[in-house]
Design an enzyme around this catalytic site. Structure first.
Site, short mmCIF file in Angstrom:
data_model
loop_
_atom_site.label_atom_id
_atom_site.label_comp_id
_atom_site.label_asym_id
_atom_site.label_seq_id
_atom_site.Cartn_x
_atom_site.Cartn_y
_atom_site.Cartn_z
N SER A 575 0.82 -1.21 0.00
CA SER A 575 0.00 0.00 0.00
C SER A 575 0.86 1.26 0.00
CB SER A 575 -0.94 -0.01 1.21
OG SER A 575 -1.69 1.17 1.29
N PHE A 578 2.11 1.89 -3.51
CA PHE A 578 1.05 2.45 -4.35
C PHE A 578 0.87 3.95 -4.07
CE2 PHE A 578 -1.40 -1.80 -4.98
CZ PHE A 578 -0.39 -2.23 -5.81
N HIS A 579 0.85 4.34 -2.80
CA HIS A 579 0.69 5.76 -2.46
C HIS A 579 1.86 6.59 -2.99
CE1 HIS A 579 -2.45 4.32 0.28
NE2 HIS A 579 -2.84 5.57 0.40
N GLU A 580 3.07 6.04 -2.92
CA GLU A 580 4.22 6.78 -3.41
C GLU A 580 4.17 6.94 -4.93
OE1 GLU A 580 7.58 9.02 -3.15
OE2 GLU A 580 6.36 8.23 -1.50
N ILE A 583 1.61 9.75 -5.82
CA ILE A 583 2.00 11.12 -5.48
C ILE A 583 3.38 11.47 -6.04
CG2 ILE A 583 2.41 12.72 -3.58
CD1 ILE A 583 0.46 11.11 -1.92
#
Length: 671
Positions: A575, A578-580, A583
Site C-alpha cells: 500500500s 502504491f501511495h508513493e 504522489i
C-alpha cells in the site's frame, strides 16, 4: 512443483509437513465457510417464520420526548411489526433482517389511550402500562389506519381501550415507562409475579388495581388547578431535583440551543476565514493554475489512457490460451507477470518523460493502478478456477457451486469489459445486479458530483496552495512555532478537501457508475469516521481496496508464511508503494514521504489499541485517529512535497537558464 492443496487428498500417506499444514489450513477455512452458511440459513428460516406469524406491520410515527434532532420535531417514522403478543419496531423496513431496536411484550395489563386527532393531521394514541407510565406514544396520518392498529393491539393481548376526554388530550406527555421493554442484547424482563416479590396471581391483580386507583386519583389531583388566593407566596416551590447539566439529567435534556450555538460558531468562524482569504488573495479559483497549466503535455497521457484497454485484452488472451492448453502453466504465469508489470511501469515512464500537469498525472496514475489491481485479480481468480477445472475434487468445491457463469464460459470480451468498468477491484464470474436504472436519482447524483468538483477546485486554488507555498520559509528555517502554525492553518482546508473528495468519489462517483452498470453490491465504504484505532480505519475507509488486499495479498501471504504479522507488514508495504507512485511520480519526486507515512501506521495501530485498553474508552482512539491522520499527518505531508517540488523546479529552471546563457554566449562570440 508442489501439488495444489485443492487436489491433494487430506490425510493421505506420504504428505510432507508443508502439505499437512496446507491441508489443515484449507480444512479450517472450509469449516468456517460452512458455519457461516449454516448461520445464514438459520437467519433466513427465522425471518421466514417471523413473516408467517406477523399479525400487522407498517410505518408509524413514534414520539421521542428528548430526541428532537436538527429539524425540531419529536416524531420519527419507524417500521412496526406485531408478531403474536410482541410488538417490535425498526428504523425502516429494510432493517427487519437485523435485530429490532426495541421489543415490547404485551399483556392484558396494558391500556390504549386514544388522544385523537392532533394538529388536524395526526391521529395519536398511547400504550400505557398498569402503573400509568407511557410505554409508547404513536400516531398515524389518518384515523382509519390508527383504528386498525388499535384493533390489532387490542386483539393481540386483550388490551383495554380508553378514549381520553378533550381537556386532558393536550397535557404534556408522561415520562416513558420501561416495563415490558426488551433492549437489544438485554435479558427478558421478569414477570409480574416475580416483580412483586413472589406474590400470588390474586395478590398481584389486587396490587395492580390499587396502583391504578392511586394513579387515577393522582391524575385528578394534578389536573385540578390551584386556587387563586392572595396567599400564593406561601406555596412551597422547592423539591429534590438535580441541575440540568448534571450527569443525572444530561442524557434526558434537550440541548438544541447549544447545538445551534455550535453551528453558528462554526459558520461564523469559517465565514471569517473565507473573507480574510478573499481580501488577501482575491479570487484565484477561476485561473486554474494547478489543473491545466500545460494542456499540450496531456496529449500523450490521453493516447496512453486510450491504449490501456489493450492490457485487458492481453489478459483475456492469456487465460484463453492457458485453458485450451496452448501454453504451459509456467509460460502463462510469466505472461501474466509481464502484462501487469508493463501496465504499471509503462505509464510511469510516460509521466516522467512528458511531465504533464500534476492533476492530470495523478488521475492517470490512479487509473493505471486500478487497472493493474484488476488484472492481478483477474489472473489470480482464473488461475484457481483453471486448477479446479482440470483436476476436479472428489466433493463439489464452493467455488464451483457459487458460480452462475461456469468456467471457462466467462472468458469473453463482454465479461472482461464489464469487469474493467465495474466499481470493484475483485473479479468473479458473475456479480449481483440491480433490476433497473433510476434516471432521476442519476440526475441528482450527477448534479451533486459537479458541485463537489467545484468545491475541490476552490479549496485547492484558494486555500491549500497559498497556505502550502507560505510554509516554505518555516520549513527551510526549521522554526517549530511557525511550522506548527502553518500546519494548523493548512489542516482545516485539507480536512474539508478530504471529506468532500471522499463523498464525491466513494459515494457519488462509485454509485453513479454502479447505477449505470446495474452493479448490485454498493458497499463502497463503512463507518470509518467511528474508527477507534488506525487498523479499523483502514478496514472501513475503502472497501474495494481493502477487499482486494485481503483477497489477493493478505490470505496468500498468510497461506505461505503462517504469520499474521508478516502478512500485515506486506500489505502495508505494498500500500505504501502504491501511495508513493500516485504522489511521487506525478510530482517527479520519489522522496518517500508517502511511503514512510503509510508504514508509520504500523506503529500507530498498537498505540491506538493500547490507548483504548488503558483509558477503557474507544473515543480516545477515535480522537487520536482524527488528530494524527487528518489534523497533523496529511497537512505535514503536503507541505513536504510542495517544498521539495518548488526547490527541485528552481534548481531545474536555474540549470536550464545556465545552458541557455552559455549557448547564447557561444553564438555571440562566433558572430
Amino acid at each position: 512443483m508442489r501439488a495444489s492443496p485443492l487436489t491433494t487428498k487430506r490425510g493421505g500417506k506420504g504428505m510432507s509437513q508443508g502439505d499437512k499444514a496446507d491441508a489443515a489450513f484449507d480444512e479450517n477455512m472450509d469449516l468456517k465457510r460452512k458455519i457461516a452458511e449454516l448461520k445464514q440459513r438459520v437467519k433466513l428460516l427465522e425471518g421466514a417464520k417471523d413473516v408467517r406469524n406477523v399479525t400487522k406491520c407498517g410505518y408509524l410515527y413514534k414520539y421521542r420526548p428528548f430526541g428532537g434532532g436538527w429539524r425540531g420535531t419529536t416524531w420519527s417514522l419507524r417500521f412496526f411489526s406485531l408478531i403474536g403478543k410482541s410488538l417490535l419496531y425498526y428504523k425502516s423496513e429494510q432493517d427487519t433482517e437485523l435485530h429490532p431496536r426495541a421489543r415490547f411484550e404485551l399483556d392484558s395489563s396494558f391500556t390504549i389511550e386514544i388522544e385523537g386527532l392532533k394538529r388536524a393531521r395526526y391521529w395519536t394514541f398511547s400504550l400505557v402500562d398498569a402503573t400509568g407510565g407511557s410505554v409508547l406514544r404513536l400516531s398515524t396520518e389518518n384515523q382509519h389506519d390508527g383504528e386498525k392498529w388499535v384493533a390489532a393491539l387490542k386483539a393481540a393481548a386483550n388490551i383495554g381501550v380508553e378514549v381520553l376526554p378533550i381537556d386532558s388530550r393536550y397535557q404534556s406527555p408522561r415520562m416513558p415507562s420501561s416495563r415490558g421493554l426488551q433492549y437489544r442484547g438485554g435479558r427478558d424482563n421478569q414477570s409480574d409475579t416475580e416483580s412483586e416479590g413472589g406474590q400470588s396471581e390474586t395478590e398481584g391483580r389486587s396490587s395492580r388495581r390499587r396502583k391504578e386507583a392511586e394513579m387515577v386519583a393522582y391524575r385528578k389531583a394534578a389536573a385540578t388547578p390551584r386556587p387563586r388566593t392572595s396567599l400564593r407566596v406561601a406555596f412551597p416551590i422547592h423539591k429534590s431535583r438535580y441541575s440540568i447539566l448534571s450527569s443525572e439529567r444530561m442524557s434526558n435534556q434537550n440541548h438544541h440551543g447549544l447545538l445551534n450555538l455550535a453551528a453558528i460558531i462554526l459558520v461564523v468562524t469559517n465565514g471569517r476565514l473565507i473573507m480574510e482569504n478573499l481580501i488577501k488573495y482575491g479570487f484565484r479559483a477561476g485561473k486554474l493554475r494547478f489543473w491545466i497549466a500545460h494542456p499540450k503535455r496531456a496529449v500523450p497521457i490521453l493516447f496512453a489512457w486510450m491504449a490501456m484497454s489493450l492490457f485487458g485484452m492481453m489478459a483475456l488472451l492469456i487465460e484463453r490460451f492457458a485453458v485450451k492448453g496452448w501454453i504451459s502453466d509456467r509460460t502463462a504465469n510469466m505472461l501474466r507477470i509481464l502484462n501487469v508489470s508493463t501496465c504499471c511501469l509503462g505509464p510511469c515512464y510516460i509521466v516522467l518523460a512528458y511531465r504533464p500537469d500534476i492533476f492530470v498525472s495523478v488521475i492517470f496514475m490512479l487509473i493505471v493502478l486500478t487497472l493493474c489491481m484488476k488484472l492481478v485479480s483477474y489472473a489470480h481468480v482464473n488461475h484457481d478456477l483453471q486448477v479446479l477445472h482440470r483436476t476436479p475434487p472428489e466433493e463439489p468445491h464452493p467455488l464451483l457451486t457459487l458460480q452462475l457463469e461456469k468456467y471457462p464460459a466467462n472468458l469473453t470480451v463482454l465479461n472482461m469489459a464489464y469487469f474493467l468498468t465495474a466499481p470493484t477491484l475483485c473479479y468473479q464470474t458473475n456479480y449481483p445486479r440491480s433490476s433497473r436504472r433510476r434516471k432521476r436519482w442519476l440526475l441528482r447524483r450527477t448534479a451533486e458530483f459537479v458541485v463537489c468538483v467545484a468545491l475541490l477546485v476552490i479549496l485547492v486554488e484558494q486555500y491549500i496552495m497559498p497556505a502550502a507555498m507560505n510554509s516554505m520559509d518555516p520549513l527551510e528555517g526549521l522554526a517549530l512555532g511557525r511550522l506548527l502554525e502553518r500546519v494548523l492553518k493548512l489542516s482545516l482546508p485539507v480536512l474539508y478537501f478530504w471529506l468532500v473528495m471522499f463523498y464525491m468519489f466513494f459515494h457519488l462517483w462509485m454509485n453513479i457508475l454502479a447505477e449505470l452498470l446495474c452493479f448490485g453490491d454498493r458497499e463502497f465504504y463503512k463507518d470509518w469516521w467511528n474508527a477507534s484505532n488506525i487498523e479499523q480505519y483502514w478496514r472501513l475507509w475503502n472497501m474495494p481496496v481493502h477487499q482486494w488486499f485481503v483477497r489477493h495479498v493478505y490470505f496468500p501471504c498468510l497461506h505461505l508464511t503462517k504469520n499474521k504479522d508478516v502478512s500485515v507488514v506486506v500489505v502495508f508495504g505494498l500500500s505504501a508503494v502504491f501511495h508513493e507512485l500516485v504522489i511521487g511520480v506525478p510530482m517527479q519526486l520519489l522522496r518517500g514521504w508517502a511511503f514512510w507515512g503509510i508504514l508509520s501506521q504500523l506503529a500507530l495501530i498498537p498505540l491506538t489499541k493500547w490507548m483504548n485498553k488503558y483509558l477503557k474508552n474507544e473515543q480516545a482512539g477515535n480522537i487520536a485517529f482524527w488528530l494524527v491522520f487528518c489534523i497533523f499527518g496529511q497537512p505535514l505531508c503536503i507541505m513536504l512535497y510542495v517544498h521539495d517540488y518548488v526547490i527541485s523546479n528552481k534548481i531545474r529552471t536555474a540549470a536550464v537558464a545556465v545552458v541557455i546563457n552559455a549557448a547564447v554566449g557561444a553564438s555571440t562570440e562566433e558572430l
